[in-house]
Write an enzyme that holds these catalytic residues in place. Structure first.
Site, PDB file in Angstrom:
ATOM      1  N   ASP A 205      -6.468  -2.535   4.776  1.00 24.53           N
ATOM      2  CA  ASP A 205      -5.845  -1.852   3.656  1.00 24.53           C
ATOM      3  C   ASP A 205      -6.919  -1.173   2.801  1.00 24.53           C
ATOM      4  O   ASP A 205      -7.952  -1.768   2.484  1.00 24.53           O
ATOM      5  CB  ASP A 205      -5.069  -2.879   2.826  1.00 24.53           C
ATOM      6  CG  ASP A 205      -4.414  -2.273   1.603  1.00 24.53           C
ATOM      7  OD1 ASP A 205      -3.516  -1.434   1.767  1.00 24.53           O
ATOM      8  OD2 ASP A 205      -4.809  -2.652   0.474  1.00 24.53           O
TER       9      ASP A 205
ATOM     10  N   GLU B  48      -7.045   1.969   7.152  1.00 25.40           N
ATOM     11  CA  GLU B  48      -6.281   2.874   6.292  1.00 25.40           C
ATOM     12  C   GLU B  48      -7.349   3.683   5.557  1.00 25.40           C
ATOM     13  O   GLU B  48      -7.975   3.174   4.612  1.00 25.40           O
ATOM     14  CB  GLU B  48      -5.412   2.102   5.303  1.00 25.40           C
ATOM     15  CG  GLU B  48      -4.580   3.029   4.424  1.00 25.40           C
ATOM     16  CD  GLU B  48      -3.782   2.287   3.351  1.00 25.40           C
ATOM     17  OE1 GLU B  48      -2.690   2.759   3.021  1.00 25.40           O
ATOM     18  OE2 GLU B  48      -4.265   1.255   2.846  1.00 25.40           O
TER      19      GLU B  48
END
Length: 716
Positions: A354, A390
């Site tokens: 993330d 990401e």
């Protein structure tokens, strides 16, 4: 709330123990405890019995800032925490407060949840510069000593090649909570994800890996709890080695570890990999007004990026209040130890990071050569699993699609945006659409990467579902309690003529076709496709594009209303991908001629205008940029199979029409293939079961408005 902790004076036998490994390590005779703190002057280990009574033991040894001790006869199930004595000087970056019970950063299991209140904060509400000395222990969850043994049997990682992978992004609870064939007592848990009905569903879709949204133990934000909501998504980690007990049906302290391992074992037996969505960019302690739960009270300046000229405040590249200090060796060690633990002990197969750009901010700018990436590169364990970034955060220069090192794959946000724009009819996107369809060589080839560097997706957890993408022009997030201000406002969506649910049969038919268009494009693009859970079932969130706080029917899959036609269609396209390596190339197209079986030479890829002529420069630059066909040469695949033999496949023509009217496409001339059979037609009514007939080269076919036709070359 648990019973108030009462320190006991009864002596506990404690030996010096060892500084490594960090955390609580049971060896069959007792447990070694070790915790890092450079700021500490004394560290107390706090042991809790079943009634919540606390016994404090001072760790007797410290080596290289690691405080440690060994206690005989401490067995799995023992609950514990730490109290750290040291300076409380926020302006200098120190926030030690022994009145706050702290979670072990290396805890492998957590028992209980946070009971939000004043005691969890080191300042008095309304006065951030004050100091609060209320004991937080009664309101804190406790760490748990675990039994590391588990009978893995003959468990082996499936080891799927990226090119052969289909990733399925899922939430443990959202995927399983309403499934009627899962026993009610295990719905929403790890056991449910490993249940045969879920595995059967994944297998039917051709899924090779399930990517689970955060399962590291996380905190429900007090602001959400006050509103009667919760941190459903889980991007609020507080323990990087502990599977969250909220997803466990095992009531025993530490039982979530055994249940998680059993889930992984069941998925591996079905040849499905497990990828974890991990949040190493920040923690649940938030900004300077956040609670003192773990890292802040153990060694604030080591674990967090602080503002240089006023260390009361935190650098925030994540929008959550803090950023983990990846420039400090012990923070880096925690991340790497966590990753290795999940691979070696929990048997997971990869990670999706993330806001991964934050991990590359060694100083200020994003640096793909930062220490974190160097450590991953040389690590013999972590470097061998799937690594998915990401590739953005909210800081300056944080959007790094295409900018990660060669070993990494990336969520391709440009793929998402381009494909959405194409199918909603935006003009002048045809050249970029062609690039995304063929693996995004413009983003990845210059660093020596291949098409599989691109994790292709149209929809993920953050944003509209696929059904909502074609049903809403605007977000409808009123249920989140933020006056619809939260969530992305520019969704590149199109409601097909009506906002939200409608009885208009034409609108509903168009929406169904658009969903088929997106799924066909996704599954037949070069790269690695990722499907968001429930999109193959027509899942809706009623226009809410930010259900991070909605742990209810709005965010869960409603299995009772699953779209059977869409599910069957998804299975058909997935099976086509699996059967034909032309859609799973390991190298980019070159456009160079390749010798065919008959001796003639054809390029490995060709692009055609609707009239059957090859695309010219003028065609690529024309304003009418919504229709295109592509020829994929099955004899031009540069890959080799496991025996070293050259891979050969059938050839295909894919006709894309994003125009609002039907288009006549003329099939390529006979040199590309004498006859073609339609195998996918998104403009066809799912109820039409008629068998498609072969079409001769040069035949004009009708491609319905906003649809895709996929044609396969006839053998011989």
């Amino acid at each position: 709330m648990t019973q108030a902790a009462t320190p006991q004076a009864a002596p506990v036998e404690i030996w010096p123990g060892k500084p490594y490994p960090l955390g609580a390590t049971y060896d069959g005779f007792g447990t070694n405890f070790a915790v890092f703190s450079e700021a500490a002057e004394k560290v107390e280990l706090c042991l809790f019995d079943a009634q919540g009574t606390e016994t404090r033991v001072t760790l007797p040894e410290v080596d290289a800032f690691v405080w440690h001790g060994f206690i005989p006869n401490i067995e799995p199930g023992q609950r514990y925490g730490y109290r750290v004595h040291g300076p409380y000087e926020p302006v200098a970056g120190h926030r030690c407060n022994p009145n706050k019970l702290l979670i072990d950063p290396y805890a492998k299991a957590i028992d209980g949840q946070f009971d939000w209140g004043q005691s969890l904060f080191s300042y008095n509400f309304g006065d951030p510069d004050s100091r609060n000395d209320d004991d937080s222990a009664p309101n804190m969850p406790k760490c748990v000593v675990i039994n590391p043994y588990f009978d893995w049997g003959v468990d082996r990682p499936p080891g799927h090649e990226y090119a052969d992978s289909i990733i399925y992004e899922a939430h443990v609870k959202g995927l399983t909570q309403t499934h009627p064939d899962i026993p009610e007592q295990i719905r929403g848990t790890y056991a449910a994800v490993g249940h045969p009905v879920i595995i059967e569903h994944l297998k039917s879709l051709g899924v090779t890996a399930i990517e689970l949204m955060p399962v590291h133990h996380f905190a429900n934000d007090s602001t959400l709890v006050d509103k009667g909501l919760s941190n459903y998504w889980g991007y609020n980690t507080i323990a990087f080695l502990a599977p969250d007990s909220k997803y466990s049906s095992n009531p025993n302290p530490g039982g979530q570890v055994q249940e998680f391992k059993a889930m992984v074992r069941a998925l591996h037996e079905a040849d499905i990999e497990v990828i974890l969505d991990v949040v190493y960019n920040h923690t649940a302690e938030g900004n300077h007004l956040g609670p003192t739960l773990s890292f802040r009270g153990i060694d604030n300046s080591a674990y967090y990026r602080l503002v240089d000229d006023d260390k009361r405040y935190y650098m925030d590249y994540t929008g959550t209040g803090n950023s983990l200090n990846v420039g400090h060796p012990h923070s880096l060690q925690l991340i790497m130890d966590s990753l290795r633990y999940w691979v070696t002990e929990m048997h997971v197969d990869g990670f999706r990071f993330d806001l991964a750009s934050t991990l590359a901010r060694e100083f200020y700018d994003v640096d793909k050569l930062s220490t974190f990436f160097e450590l991953v590169q040389q690590d013999p364990t972590v470097s061998q699993v799937k690594l998915i970034a990401e590739p953005w955060d909210v800081g300056p220069g944080g959007y790094q699609v295409g900018g990660f090192p060669p070993q990494w794959t990336e969520w391709n946000g440009k793929y998402r945006d381009t494909v959405r724009d194409y199918w909603r009819g935006e003009s002048a996107t045809i050249d970029e659409f062609a690039s995304r369809l063929t693996g995004s060589s413009d983003l990845y080839e210059h660093t020596g990467r291949r098409p599989v560097a691109s994790i292709n997706f149209v929809v993920a957890h953050d944003g509209f579902t696929l059904r909502d993408l074609v049903s809403y022009n605007e977000k409808h997030n009123e249920a989140n309690g933020e006056d619809n201000r939260d969530g992305e406002s520019h969704n590149r969506s199109w409601n097909c003529g009506a906002e939200g649910p409608t009885d208009d049969p034409q609108v509903n038919a168009l929406r169904a076709r658009q969903q088929r268009n997106f799924l066909t494009t996704l599954l037949l693009s070069q790269g690695v496709p990722m499907i968001a859970h429930g999109d193959e079932l027509g899942r809706t969130q009623q226009g809410n594009n930010n259900v991070y706080c909605q742990d209810n029917e709005l965010s869960w899959i409603d299995w009772a209303t699953a779209d059977a036609d869409l599910m069957d269609f998804t299975r058909t396209v997935s099976a086509l991908r699996a059967a034909h390596p032309i859609f799973r190339r390991r190298r980019f197209f070159s456009g160079r001629p390749v010798r065919q079986r008959g001796g003639e030479r054809l390029p490995d890829i060709s692009w055609f205008a609707p009239d059957g002529s090859e695309m010219s420069d003028e065609d690529w630059e024309s304003g009418f940029a919504k229709t295109i066909a592509v020829y994929l040469n099955g004899n031009g695949i540069p890959d080799r199979d496991v025996r070293g033999q050259r891979v050969v496949d059938d050839s295909f023509v894919l006709c894309f029409n994003a125009h609002h009217e039907a288009i006549e496409f003329t099939l390529p001339s006979e040199q590309f293939g004498p006859a073609w059979t339609p195998v996918i037609n998104t403009g066809k009514d799912p109820a039409d079961e008629s068998e498609p007939k072969p079409l001769n080269a040069g035949t004009a076919i009708t491609v319905e408005a906003r649809s895709v036709v996929v044609l396969q070359a006839q053998s011989g």
